[in-house]
Design an enzyme around this catalytic site. Structure first.
Site, PDB file in Angstrom:
ATOM      1  N   GLU A 115      28.288  13.778   4.156  1.00  0.00           N
ATOM      2  CA  GLU A 115      29.434  14.241   4.950  1.00  0.00           C
ATOM      3  C   GLU A 115      29.171  15.680   5.409  1.00  0.00           C
ATOM      4  O   GLU A 115      29.447  16.035   6.543  1.00  0.00           O
ATOM      5  CB  GLU A 115      30.721  14.197   4.115  1.00  0.00           C
ATOM      6  CG  GLU A 115      31.913  14.765   4.877  1.00  0.00           C
ATOM      7  CD  GLU A 115      33.256  14.454   4.250  1.00  0.00           C
ATOM      8  OE1 GLU A 115      33.395  13.416   3.574  1.00  0.00           O
ATOM      9  OE2 GLU A 115      34.178  15.271   4.449  1.00  0.00           O
ATOM     10  N   ARG A 163      35.325  10.473   9.562  1.00  0.00           N
ATOM     11  CA  ARG A 163      34.548  11.718   9.595  1.00  0.00           C
ATOM     12  C   ARG A 163      33.639  11.858  10.824  1.00  0.00           C
ATOM     13  O   ARG A 163      32.515  12.374  10.732  1.00  0.00           O
ATOM     14  CB  ARG A 163      33.721  11.882   8.304  1.00  0.00           C
ATOM     15  CG  ARG A 163      34.565  11.945   7.043  1.00  0.00           C
ATOM     16  CD  ARG A 163      35.475  13.171   7.002  1.00  0.00           C
ATOM     17  NE  ARG A 163      36.399  13.079   5.882  1.00  0.00           N
ATOM     18  CZ  ARG A 163      37.670  12.654   5.982  1.00  0.00           C
ATOM     19  NH1 ARG A 163      38.187  12.321   7.161  1.00  0.00           N
ATOM     20  NH2 ARG A 163      38.440  12.599   4.925  1.00  0.00           N
ATOM     21  N   SER A 206      33.653  17.588  -0.191  1.00  0.00           N
ATOM     22  CA  SER A 206      32.930  16.344  -0.446  1.00  0.00           C
ATOM     23  C   SER A 206      31.556  16.376   0.219  1.00  0.00           C
ATOM     24  O   SER A 206      31.451  16.576   1.429  1.00  0.00           O
ATOM     25  CB  SER A 206      33.714  15.150   0.096  1.00  0.00           C
ATOM     26  OG  SER A 206      34.885  15.000  -0.671  1.00  0.00           O
TER      27      SER A 206
END
Ligand SMILES: Cc1cc2nc3c(=O)[nH]c(=O)nc-3n(C[C@H](O)[C@H](O)[C@H](O)COP(=O)(O)OP(=O)(O)OC[C@H]3O[C@@H](n4cnc5c(N)ncnc54)[C@H](O)[C@@H]3O)c2cc1C
Length: 290
Positions: free
Chosen positions: A283, A164, A213
Site C-alpha cells: 500500500e 486504495r 498500513s
C-alpha cells in the site's frame, strides 16, 4: 518565478518514516501558473518527476531520487465553501483541516478524514479511507495538470475509484478538488468524528515513525492477521520492526535506514507467502533509486 527550488534536498524530513536520501531537485511551486511554466520547461529535458503530498504513505530510499520532487506550496492550501454542501479544496490541504471545516459548516461525509494524516492530493490518489468510508464517496470533481504542463479537469463520472487507487493518468498532478456532502447538525457531526477518532486510537499506534498500513488487505482478508499468523510480528531488521499494536504498521524505531524497512517488507512478504500462498501487495509507495 518566485518559487522555492532546492538542490540536493534531504527527503527524510518529508516522510512520516523520517527516512530517505536526497532529491536532486525539490520544487515547491506557489501557484498553478508557476507549476505550468516549470513543467513546460522541465519536461522537454525528459527528466523524472515525483509528486509528494504530506509523505504519510511514502518511503524514500536511502539513495534518494535522481529527478524532481514536486511538493505543492502555500497557494494550494485553501478551502472554499461552494453552494449545495459542496466544498472546493486545494490539493496540499491536510485532510483533518477539511474535516474540521466541513463540521463547522454543518456538512457531513467528511468525518473520516480526521483520521487520515495526509493531504487531499494523497487521499484522492490512494482513495484513502477507514471504517467503510473513503474519498470516492464524497468526490465530485478535480482540476489537475499533467507532466507536460496541460491543465485537465475530471468529473465524478470520469474517475473510477477502487481500493486504495483510481484510474487517473499516472502523470497527473492534482491541483484542487470539489467534494460534496450532506446537511447535518454540527453536534451530530462532531459525535461521528469523535467516534471514528477514538476507534482509531484504540486499534492503531500513534506518535511513531510509520506510514500506516504497509500492505493492502487482500480480498476478504486482513494483512495484519496474515502477518501475525505467519509468525512475523516479532521480526526486525536493523531499526525496522512492526508495531506491537498493529502488525501491518511497519516503523522506524529511530535508528532504521530505508533499506531496513524495505528488507523487512520483503522478509514478511516471503514468510506470509510461504505460510498462506498469498502475495501481499504494497500500500505504501517506495520512491527512489535502488
Ligand atoms: C498513522 C497513520 C495512519 C494512517 N491511516 C490511514 C487510514 O486509516 N486509511 C488510509 O487510507 N490511509 C491511512 N494512512 C496512509 C496515508 O495517510 C494515506 O495514504 C494518505 O492519504 C496519504 O496522503 P499524503 O498526502 O501523505 O500522500 P503521500 O504519501 O505524499 O503520497 C501518496 C501518493 O499520493 C500521490 N500524491 C500526493 N499528492 C498528490 C497530488 N497533488 N497529485 C497527484 N498525486 C499525489 C503521491 O505521488 C503518492 O503516489 C495512514 C498513515 C499513517 C502515518
Amino acid at each position: 518565478m518566485d518559487n522555492l527550488v532546492y538542490k540536493n534536498e534531504k527527503l527524510s524530513k518529508y516522510s512520516w518514516f523520517g527516512l530517505g536520501g536526497f532529491a536532486k531537485i525539490f520544487f515547491k511551486p506557489k501557484s498553478a501558473l508557476d507549476l505550468k511554466k516549470f513543467l513546460e520547461k522541465y519536461n522537454k529535458k525528459n527528466k523524472k518527476i515525483h509528486i509528494l503530498g504530506a509523505g504519510s504513505n511514502t518511503l524514500f530510499r536511502d539513495s534518494g531520487f535522481n529527478g524532481v520532487i514536486i511538493k505543492l506550496g502555500a497557494g494550494f492550501n485553501y478551502i472554499k465553501l461552494l453552494n449545495n454542501n459542496k466544498i472546493e479544496v486545494g490539493a496540499a490541504t491536510l485532510d483533518k483541516k477539511l474535516s474540521d471545516f466541513a463540521k463547522q459548516k454543518s456538512i457531513t461525509g467528511f468525518e473520516f478524514l480526521s483520521c487520515i494524516p495526509g493531504s487531499i492530493g494523497g487521499a484522492i490518489t490512494m482513495n484513502s479511507g477507514c471504517y467503510d468510508y473513503d474519498i470516492s464517496q464524497i468526490f465530485f470533481s478535480l482540476k489537475g495538470i499533467n507532466f507536460s504542463g496541460n491543465l485537465k479537469s475530471f468529473n465524478k463520472d470520469d474517475v473510477k475509484f477502487f481500493y486504495r487507487g483510481n484510474n487517473l493518468p499516472k502523470d497527473l498532478i492534482i491541483l484542487s478538488a470539489v467534494f460534496e456532502g450532506g446537511a447535518l447538525n454540527k453536534r451530530e457531526i462532531e459525535s461521528r468524528q469523535m467516534k471514528l477518532i477514538n476507534q482509531k486510537k484504540e486499534s492503531q499506534p500513534n506518535k511513531i515513525k510509520t506510514c500506516g498500513s504497509t500492505f493492502k488487505n487482500p480480498q476478504d482478508k486482513k494483512a495484519w492477521k496474515l502477518i501475525r499468523s505467519s509468525n512475523c510480528s516479532n521480526l526486525n531488521i536493523g531499526g525496522a520492526r512492526m508495531s506491537s499494536q498493529h502488525s501491518n504498521f511497519f516503523l522506524n524505531n529511530g535508528s532504521a535506514t530505508s533499506s531496513d524497512i524495505e528488507n523487512l517488507i520483503e522478509e514478511v512478504r516471503k514468510k506470509v507467502f510461504l505460510k498462506t500462498g498469498i502475495n501481499l501487495e504494497l500500500e505504501i509507495k517506495i520512491i527512489g533509486e535502488k
